[in-house]
Design an enzyme around this catalytic site. Structure first.
Site, PDB file in Angstrom:
ATOM      1  N   GLU A 156      -1.607   5.930  17.779  1.00  0.00           N
ATOM      2  CA  GLU A 156      -0.230   5.517  18.186  1.00  0.00           C
ATOM      3  C   GLU A 156       0.546   6.829  18.724  1.00  0.00           C
ATOM      4  O   GLU A 156       0.316   7.878  18.343  1.00  0.00           O
ATOM      5  CB  GLU A 156       0.487   4.820  17.175  1.00  0.00           C
ATOM      6  N   HIS A 211      -5.705   0.049   5.433  1.00  0.00           N
ATOM      7  CA  HIS A 211      -6.079  -0.827   6.802  1.00  0.00           C
ATOM      8  C   HIS A 211      -7.352  -1.036   7.318  1.00  0.00           C
ATOM      9  O   HIS A 211      -8.085  -2.073   7.671  1.00  0.00           O
ATOM     10  CB  HIS A 211      -4.765  -0.644   7.802  1.00  0.00           C
ATOM     11  N   LYS A 217      -1.089   9.851  14.830  1.00  0.00           N
ATOM     12  CA  LYS A 217       0.236   9.847  15.288  1.00  0.00           C
ATOM     13  C   LYS A 217       0.595  10.772  16.412  1.00  0.00           C
ATOM     14  O   LYS A 217      -0.220  11.871  16.556  1.00  0.00           O
ATOM     15  CB  LYS A 217       1.168  10.168  14.166  1.00  0.00           C
ATOM     16  N   LYS A 261       0.944  -1.163  -0.059  1.00  0.00           N
ATOM     17  CA  LYS A 261       0.075  -0.093  -0.100  1.00  0.00           C
ATOM     18  C   LYS A 261       0.870   1.317   0.056  1.00  0.00           C
ATOM     19  O   LYS A 261       1.882   1.210   0.372  1.00  0.00           O
ATOM     20  CB  LYS A 261      -0.891   0.129   1.206  1.00  0.00           C
TER      21      LYS A 261
HETATM   22  P1  NDP Z   1      11.806   3.130   1.496  1.00  0.00           P
HETATM   23  O1  NDP Z   1      12.133   4.204   0.857  1.00  0.00           O
HETATM   24  O2  NDP Z   1      12.737   2.933   3.032  1.00  0.00           O
HETATM   25  O3  NDP Z   1      12.487   2.013   0.527  1.00  0.00           O
HETATM   26  C1  NDP Z   1      12.463   1.766  -0.828  1.00  0.00           C
HETATM   27  C2  NDP Z   1      13.741   1.086  -1.028  1.00  0.00           C
HETATM   28  O4  NDP Z   1      13.474   1.148  -2.576  1.00  0.00           O
HETATM   29  C3  NDP Z   1      14.838   2.158  -1.048  1.00  0.00           C
HETATM   30  O5  NDP Z   1      16.089   1.241  -0.424  1.00  0.00           O
HETATM   31  C4  NDP Z   1      15.260   2.506  -2.113  1.00  0.00           C
HETATM   32  O6  NDP Z   1      16.521   2.793  -2.443  1.00  0.00           O
HETATM   33  C5  NDP Z   1      14.695   1.485  -3.142  1.00  0.00           C
HETATM   34  N1  NDP Z   1      14.730   1.943  -4.613  1.00  0.00           N
HETATM   35  C6  NDP Z   1      13.870   3.033  -4.864  1.00  0.00           C
HETATM   36  N2  NDP Z   1      13.901   3.200  -6.268  1.00  0.00           N
HETATM   37  C7  NDP Z   1      14.797   2.171  -6.658  1.00  0.00           C
HETATM   38  C8  NDP Z   1      14.992   1.850  -7.835  1.00  0.00           C
HETATM   39  N3  NDP Z   1      14.746   2.360  -9.051  1.00  0.00           N
HETATM   40  N4  NDP Z   1      15.827   0.552  -8.177  1.00  0.00           N
HETATM   41  C9  NDP Z   1      16.128  -0.176  -6.999  1.00  0.00           C
HETATM   42  N5  NDP Z   1      15.814   0.399  -5.753  1.00  0.00           N
HETATM   43  C10 NDP Z   1      15.170   1.385  -5.645  1.00  0.00           C
HETATM   44  O7  NDP Z   1      10.341   2.798   1.716  1.00  0.00           O
HETATM   45  P2  NDP Z   1       9.699   1.626   2.610  1.00  0.00           P
HETATM   46  O8  NDP Z   1      10.659   0.414   2.623  1.00  0.00           O
HETATM   47  O9  NDP Z   1       9.321   2.280   4.062  1.00  0.00           O
HETATM   48  O10 NDP Z   1       8.408   1.356   1.737  1.00  0.00           O
HETATM   49  C11 NDP Z   1       8.388   0.538   0.741  1.00  0.00           C
HETATM   50  C12 NDP Z   1       7.005   0.377   0.595  1.00  0.00           C
HETATM   51  O11 NDP Z   1       6.443  -0.224   1.475  1.00  0.00           O
HETATM   52  C13 NDP Z   1       6.128   1.532   0.311  1.00  0.00           C
HETATM   53  O12 NDP Z   1       5.004   1.399  -0.751  1.00  0.00           O
HETATM   54  C14 NDP Z   1       5.603   1.816   1.727  1.00  0.00           C
HETATM   55  O13 NDP Z   1       4.187   2.300   1.697  1.00  0.00           O
HETATM   56  C15 NDP Z   1       5.059   0.390   2.155  1.00  0.00           C
HETATM   57  N6  NDP Z   1       5.066   0.100   3.583  1.00  0.00           N
HETATM   58  C16 NDP Z   1       6.066   0.366   4.320  1.00  0.00           C
HETATM   59  C17 NDP Z   1       6.060   0.344   5.736  1.00  0.00           C
HETATM   60  C18 NDP Z   1       7.202   0.682   6.420  1.00  0.00           C
HETATM   61  O14 NDP Z   1       6.942   0.640   7.704  1.00  0.00           O
HETATM   62  N7  NDP Z   1       8.166   0.930   6.248  1.00  0.00           N
HETATM   63  C19 NDP Z   1       4.895  -0.341   6.442  1.00  0.00           C
HETATM   64  C20 NDP Z   1       3.844  -0.726   5.203  1.00  0.00           C
HETATM   65  C21 NDP Z   1       3.966  -0.431   4.095  1.00  0.00           C
HETATM   66  P3  NDP Z   1      17.140   4.514  -2.168  1.00  0.00           P
HETATM   67  O15 NDP Z   1      16.911   4.721  -0.816  1.00  0.00           O
HETATM   68  O16 NDP Z   1      18.685   4.268  -2.277  1.00  0.00           O
HETATM   69  O17 NDP Z   1      16.321   5.047  -3.139  1.00  0.00           O
END
Ligand code: NDP
Length: 458
Positions: free
Chosen positions: A203, A227, A326, A135
């Site tokens: 939260e 959610h 939040k 999401k």
């Molecule tokens: P982040 O930004 O922490 O992670 C995304 C990752 O993808 C980063 O490491 C980023 O690298 C990488 N990335 C971006 N573009 C590219 C690309 N073109 N090629 C390769 N890697 C790439 O986001 P989150 O992990 O927090 O979230 C990911 C998804 O999960 C989102 O949709 C979010 O809404 C969902 N989500 C997240 C939650 C959480 O608690 N984190 C909870 C529930 C859902 P770089 O940083 O180098 O750009």
């Protein structure tokens, strides 16, 4: 016969979701099922070595106390590929590394997910490939529909897992047993006996460095649109004949199709708020607008409260209020069903008969039924009693439940494409009203219970 996933490929493996939620959950799944064999490939933008990736996986597994032969086998073989996941040729090369049935987990920012889905159209995906999408799914109904159309060209719908980990939460799953395996609740479960339903997820945490994502989402999109509408659907749906993907997801979809903003008035039925500087425990939180990376002009809400109606036979006239925020002083994660007053309390019973309430808590997983009794003590005086159950933690974390289903090819706990669009249809009028500034954004002090002018949730 559905094939179990043999290779799990995480796109965006260098991100927060992967290390903090996905990998610990995967560790639990493998610990619970030591015979399972999964090869894990992480793909991300960071220039990590294989050794660093293994360290990341090992550390996340340690957080969930993962152990056993399935864990050891995965750790020995896991690989990391540094790449741009939006480039078709690189995606093709990545998939060529997969053995057996692969699952592609999009742990990516939503905008990148969209581009990667377009890039995958140029790649021949193995027939059984599963796609797991996080999401928010799209940014409104139209974009969700466009994303659905794109995904439909890649794999059949039953191989698409639109992840909503709240559906893996033990309390949400317990609703099936509580509602449908007892005689005493279901006959009362409707407008004749229930006056209101509230679903709250407040939260204490503030932004915790996630401005890049949250400042463009806000509480409505981050929590209510995804959610909490899913929780509402499971709370209010009709009894499905089975918990199979088709029956369960049909029941949820039919319920959500009948759901809309109360009185179709998004201005009167919604509230939005934003925290200002305050203290939670020993932590001083700055005002949301002063958090790093926040653009005050976006007017992003950190607290949202919206009342919905469900226009069907069972629920006509019953308000369903969803709220999430939040930086709230006292965390509250619960579904609250408030029953109507008893028709007649015999004269001679003194004291106040408060409404009976059933509280189902979403972590820690507990249930409380609040009742009026006339004892102990003065037998003529009404007092409140509570029947309480502590379920204890589930065998798997909520993410573990949805990940296990992904690996087993069971989409019943994932959000179907039509439902993803339906959830946007439900909230889009509120999004539009807030965008036009028709609803004021109210301040509340971090650590408080939110603006004290808002309707109170019991
Ligand atoms: P982040 O930004 O922490 O992670 C995304 C990752 O993808 C980063 O490491 C980023 O690298 C990488 N990335 C971006 N573009 C590219 C690309 N073109 N090629 C390769 N890697 C790439 O986001 P989150 O992990 O927090 O979230 C990911 C998804 O999960 C989102 O949709 C979010 O809404 C969902 N989500 C997240 C939650 C959480 O608690 N984190 C909870 C529930 C859902 P770089 O940083 O180098 O750009």
């Amino acid at each position: 016969m559905t094939q179990a996933v043999q290779t799990l490929i995480i796109l965006g493996a260098s991100g927060d979701l992967t290390s903090r939620l996905l990998l610990p959950a995967l560790g639990q799944v493998l610990t619970k099922d030591p015979a399972r064999r999964v090869t894990l490939i992480g793909a991300g933008s960071q220039d990590w070595t294989k050794a660093h990736w293994r360290h990341v996986v090992r550390t996340s597994f340690a957080a969930s106390k993962a152990e056993g032969p399935a864990v050891d086998a995965l750790l020995a073989s896991t690989e990391y590929v540094s790449m741009d996941v939006t480039v078709p040729a690189d995606l093709k090369a990545l998939l060529a590394r997969a053995e057996g049935t692969p699952a592609l987990y999009f742990a990516l920012p939503p905008a990148v997910t969209k581009i990667t889905c377009a890039a995958l159209a140029e790649v021949d995906l193995p027939k059984e490939t599963r796609l797991a999408l996080e999401k928010p799914f799209g940014t409104d109904r139209r974009s969700a529909a466009a994303l659905n159309r794109r995904i439909a060209t890649l794999v059949p719908e039953n191989q698409v897992h639109r992840i909503d980990h709240f559906l893996g939460n033990s309390t949400v799953q317990n609703l099936f047993g509580l509602r449908f395996a007892n005689r005493i609740f279901e006959p009362l479960w409707g407008s004749q006996h229930i006056s209101r339903v509230d679903i709250v997820y407040d939260e204490t945490l503030g932004l915790v460095g996630r401005a890049g994502y949250y400042d463009h989402a806000g509480a409505l999109v981050d929590m209510l649109q995804s959610h909490l509408l899913q929780v509402l659907a499971v709370t209010a749906m009709e009894a499905p004949a089975t918990l199979d993907a088709d029956d369960l997801r049909d029941a949820k979809e039919i319920l959500l199709r009948a759901t809309h903003v109360w009185d179709d008035d998004p201005v009167a039925s919604s509230h939005r708020g934003r925290y200002t500087k305050g203290k939670i425990g020993r932590t001083i939180l700055p005002s949301y607008v002063d958090e790093k990376g926040v653009d005050p002009e976006l007017k992003t809400e950190t607290l949202a409260q919206i009342t919905f109606a469900i226009d069907n036979w069972r629920w006509a006239g019953v308000p369903f209020t969803l709220r999430s925020g939040k930086a709230i002083g006292v965390p509250r994660h619960e579904i609250i069903l408030t029953f109507r007053d008893a028709q007649h309390v015999p004269a001679g019973l003194r004291g106040v008969a408060h409404p009976t309430r059933l509280r189902l808590r979403l972590g820690p997983d507990e249930m409380t039924l609040e009742l009026n009794t006339n004892g102990p003590g003065d037998p003529k005086f009404l007092s409140r009693a509570k029947l309480e159950v502590e379920f204890g933690p589930g065998a798997l974390l909520a993410y573990g439940e949805v990940l296990a289903d992904l690996l087993d090819g069971d989409p019943s706990l994932s959000v179907r494409g039509d439902t993803a669009e339906e959830c946007w249809r439900i909230v889009d009028p509120v999004v539009a009203a807030w965008r036009k500034d028709d609803v004021p954004i109210d301040d509340y002090v971090a650590g408080s219970e939110g603006p004290d002018t808002w309707p109170v949730i019991p």
